[in-house]
Design a protein around this motif. Structure first.
Motif, PDB file in Angstrom:
ATOM      1  N   THR A 211       0.800  -1.229   0.000  1.00  0.00           N
ATOM      2  CA  THR A 211       0.000   0.000   0.000  1.00  0.00           C
ATOM      3  C   THR A 211       0.833   1.279   0.000  1.00  0.00           C
ATOM      4  OG1 THR A 211      -0.145  -0.138   2.418  1.00  0.00           O
ATOM      5  CG2 THR A 211      -1.959  -1.092   1.134  1.00  0.00           C
ATOM      6  N   THR A 212       2.130   1.176   0.311  1.00  0.00           N
ATOM      7  CA  THR A 212       2.963   2.387   0.375  1.00  0.00           C
ATOM      8  C   THR A 212       4.212   2.303  -0.485  1.00  0.00           C
ATOM      9  OG1 THR A 212       4.319   1.620   2.252  1.00  0.00           O
ATOM     10  CG2 THR A 212       2.224   2.702   2.765  1.00  0.00           C
ATOM     11  N   GLY A 213       4.634   1.101  -0.845  1.00  0.00           N
ATOM     12  CA  GLY A 213       5.879   0.961  -1.583  1.00  0.00           C
ATOM     13  C   GLY A 213       7.108   1.087  -0.709  1.00  0.00           C
ATOM     14  N   GLU A 214       6.937   1.061   0.614  1.00  0.00           N
ATOM     15  CA  GLU A 214       8.050   1.225   1.541  1.00  0.00           C
ATOM     16  C   GLU A 214       8.099   0.053   2.514  1.00  0.00           C
ATOM     17  OE1 GLU A 214      10.155   3.568   1.195  1.00  0.00           O
ATOM     18  OE2 GLU A 214       9.091   4.932  -0.160  1.00  0.00           O
ATOM     19  N   LEU A 215       9.255  -0.093   3.152  1.00  0.00           N
ATOM     20  CA  LEU A 215       9.382  -1.107   4.192  1.00  0.00           C
ATOM     21  C   LEU A 215       8.530  -0.741   5.404  1.00  0.00           C
ATOM     22  CD1 LEU A 215      13.248  -1.688   4.110  1.00  0.00           C
ATOM     23  CD2 LEU A 215      11.513  -3.357   3.472  1.00  0.00           C
ATOM     24  N   PRO A 216       8.065  -1.731   6.155  1.00  0.00           N
ATOM     25  CA  PRO A 216       7.253  -1.395   7.339  1.00  0.00           C
ATOM     26  C   PRO A 216       8.069  -0.683   8.415  1.00  0.00           C
ATOM     27  CG  PRO A 216       7.724  -3.751   7.237  1.00  0.00           C
ATOM     28  CD  PRO A 216       8.149  -3.172   5.924  1.00  0.00           C
ATOM     29  N   PHE A 217       9.377  -0.935   8.451  1.00  0.00           N
ATOM     30  CA  PHE A 217      10.262  -0.273   9.411  1.00  0.00           C
ATOM     31  C   PHE A 217      11.386   0.393   8.620  1.00  0.00           C
ATOM     32  CE2 PHE A 217       8.245  -3.839  11.470  1.00  0.00           C
ATOM     33  CZ  PHE A 217       7.799  -3.309  12.674  1.00  0.00           C
TER      34      PHE A 217
END
Length: 686
Positions: A211-217
């Protein structure tokens, strides 16, 4: 999907190999065809693992257990061979032609909430079946999830348990661990006992990425595994860009305490509205496809071409003619982190913690124009057909210029994120050599440019081939110069020998000979500078590339690696160690030696570095020869030491001759190491 190598067998067991799907640390994954025409993803296990004591017994046990798990969202194990009698073990799974979550988000942008919810619902159902059998997947991440027209499929199940961290915190006899640092659960990072809740944590991380294209952390350096694992254990996930309707579900999945995470059954029930299309914004049940139209068209295109794929070998090799179309991200149950979806146990370079949308994508070919995805993700469309992939291709529009980025709290950029245009990728023609090409983003107006691993997504990687060609010419010229220097010093020796026999020499002749020796020394310095500067540039480049191939696996940082050449005495030790590290990091996975054995090419490096040190000493002595010759002629006393001058010139001829094989070895090392990096970079193609 790419052609079979010359060393690949034609058949493994009852299956005929058609193409390569991926390669990881445990082995190579092939697209294979059975006797009845069925397609499977066949993984051949490396000898390094197969030779471990007890591995074959564990292999048979784990594959038998995995084959009993039957669920709609899991790629099924269909056949296997533990490799009794010294043969290499292999396992065949259902072939799933599809696009991984990692690749879809990297190329088309984040998914809308409805698609992400449907993705989570499908994964929850698949994990429910896995956990009901008393098993844990252990490596739920974006590259291990393939997207098909029917729904998501969880791959790499069954082999994950073969490379596992034991419950007492030590490593099993395979000596490796499963998991990608960006998606590992805290208990997995800390080496504690794993449970089904660890897979739920990975599912939460997948939803953040989808949903964001980024790592969760997120961390600044996504290639730093230690930083990623520290963030997983100590920091809270960044859920600010996760759609509000999914935020609570994702937060529950990413709870630090396993007991606070929902189980797969509860999660599937919570997300049931997305599965049947009754969630808010999803439209009537059965009305819309579960993926956005453009993404679904890409999946359908890849599926069609992968299913039609014939035997694919390099030009000039045996086997049928290869289809020139691309298999895209077609992969079976085992693709590769390096190359195709979902490698099991990838190498250090392959396990970059699923670094956000960076990936290792092939540069795209132009596709039909379409509006860029909005901030909320990909636009929805009511219907889609596989034929839509034949739309005319035009270059994608470049992103519109925006205001310069600013900095918000915690040093994060406040600039708007550019939307990712949709495109359809095109594979290189199978018969074309895998060479370096123009990086994506460096458009020069040429359509159909071959893809390159040195892309904009991996800015640290740069091709060393250009510098290598320059060095070939320079070292060739240096060898010629050294041959001339040998002849000149032999001429000096012959002239001095004539003086010694006559026991007489004119001072003008002596001064001329000393001046000629000084001039030769000056030319030596200029030639050495002309060769040394490009050599250091090439060395810097291959060292930087090696850092991308094996992050954190080097004894010295790049600056120290290059600067060590100028440190007295240490300059004859440290660069050699650095070169060995670069060499080991650049060897393609399939060419690596078994654990505990010396890597191929170390003998050449040892000989080369020995000659490099010897030549360094020789050059230092050569620069002293003009002073020795001048000191042998004492004008004050009117005495000339002919024997001393004769010895100095003969040593000069010998030392110059000694530098010739040293230069030839430099050419050999530059050529071999450059070729290794070319092939290692080609192996990283996605």
């Amino acid at each position: 999907m790419w052609p079979l190598e010359r060393t690949d067998p034609g058949r493994i067991g009852p299956y005929r190999l058609l193409a390569r799907l991926g390669e990881g640390g445990m082995g190579t994954v092939f697209l294979a065809e059975g006797g009845r025409g069925e397609r499977v993803a066949l993984k051949s296990i490396r000898h390094g693992y197969a030779d471990e004591p007890g591995f074959r017994a564990r292999f048979a046990r784990e594959i038998e257990t995995a084959s009993m798990v039957r669920a709609e969202g899991i790629a099924q194990v269909v056949d296997s061979e533990p490799g009794e009698g010294g043969q290499r073990p292999w396992v065949a799974t259902e072939f799933v032609p599809g696009l991984s979550v990692q690749r879809l988000v990297a190329t088309q942008g984040p998914l809308p909430a409805r698609s992400a919810g449907a993705l989570a619902a499908g994964l929850a159902r698949a994990l429910r079946a896995v956990h009901a059998a008393g098993l844990v997947h252990r490596d739920v991440k974006p590259s291990n999830i393939l997207l098909t027209v029917e729904g998501p499929r969880l791959i790499d199940f069954g082999v994950a348990r073969l490379v596992d961290v034991s419950t007492d915190g030590g490593l099993t006899r395979t000596g490796a661990s499963v998991g990608s640092p960006g998606y590992m659960s805290p208990e997995q990072v800390l080496g504690r006992s794993l449970s089904a809740a660890s897979d739920i944590f990975g599912l939460g991380g997948v939803l953040v990425f989808a949903t964001t294209g980024e790592l969760p952390f997120p961390v600044e350096d996504t290639g730093n595994h230690h930083a990623l694992m520290f963030a997983v254990v100590q920091r809270d996930p960044d859920l600010g860009r996760v759609p509000a309707e999914l935020r609570d579900t994702v937060a529950a999945c990413l709870a630090k305490d396993p007991a606070e995470r929902p189980d797969a059954s509860a999660l599937a029930e919570r997300l049931g509205a997305y599965a049947d299309g009754s969630a808010e914004g999803a439209g009537p049940p059965g009305g819309d496809p579960w993926l956005p139209a453009r993404a679904l068209a890409e999946v359908a295109r890849i599926s069609g071409r992968a299913i039609a794929q014939g035997e694919w070998r390099r030009e000039g090799e045996g086997g049928g003619a290869g289809a020139s179309g691309d298999g895209g991200r077609s992969a079976g149950a085992f693709g590769g982190d390096d190359h195709a979806a979902g490698a099991s146990g990838g190498d250090g370079d392959a396990r970059r913690a699923g670094a956000g949308p960076v990936g290792r994508a092939r540069p795209p070919a132009p596709a039909a124009p379409s509006p860029p995805p909005s901030a909320g993700g990909l636009a929805q469309a009511p219907t889609v057909t596989a034929a839509s992939a034949s739309a005319p291709r035009v270059p994608p529009r470049p992103p519109a210029p925006g205001p310069p980025p600013g900095r918000g709290p915690a040093g994060r950029s406040t600039a708007p994120r550019p939307s990712r245009p949709h495109y359809v990728r095109r594979e290189p023609i199978p018969s074309a050599p895998r060479r370096f090409a123009v990086p994506p983003g460096a458009a020069d107006g040429r359509a159909g440019q071959p893809s390159s691993p040195w892309g904009a997504h991996q800015a640290a990687l740069r091709s060393p081939e250009g510098l290598a060609v320059v060095l070939y010419w320079l070292y060739g010229f240096y060898i010629v110069f050294k041959c001339v220097a040998v002849v000149v010093h032999l001429g000096f020796a012959e002239e001095i020998d004539a003086w010694a026999q006559a026991d007489f020499a004119l001072w003008t002749d002596v001064d001329r000979l000393v001046a000629d020796a000084s001039t030769l020394s000056t030319v030596e310095a200029l030639v050495g500078l002309a060769v040394g500067v490009p050599t250091l540039c090439w060395f810097w480049r291959v060292r930087s590339n090696a850092e991308v191939f094996a992050p954190g696996g080097h004894r010295y940082p790049p600056g120290m690696a290059v600067g060590s050449w100028f440190i007295p005495v240490a300059g004859w030790i440290i660069p050699g160690k650095v070169t060995f590290d670069i060499w080991d990091a650049s060897i393609p996975s399939r060419e690596r030696a078994r654990p505990g054995q010396r890597q191929p090419g170390h003998g050449l490096l040892a000989v080369w570095w020995t000659f490099t040190v010897v030549c360094g000493v020789a050059l230092c002595v050569l620069f002293l020869l003009p002073g020795v010759l001048e000191g042998a002629a004492e004008r004050e006393n009117g005495v000339i030491d002919f024997d001393r001058m004769l010895t100095a010139t003969r040593w000069g001829a010998f030392l110059n001759l000694l530098c010739i094989p040293g230069a030839a070895l430099f050419i050999a090392v530059v050529s071999r190491l450059t070729d290794l990096q070319v092939r290692r970079a080609a192996d990283r193609r996605a």
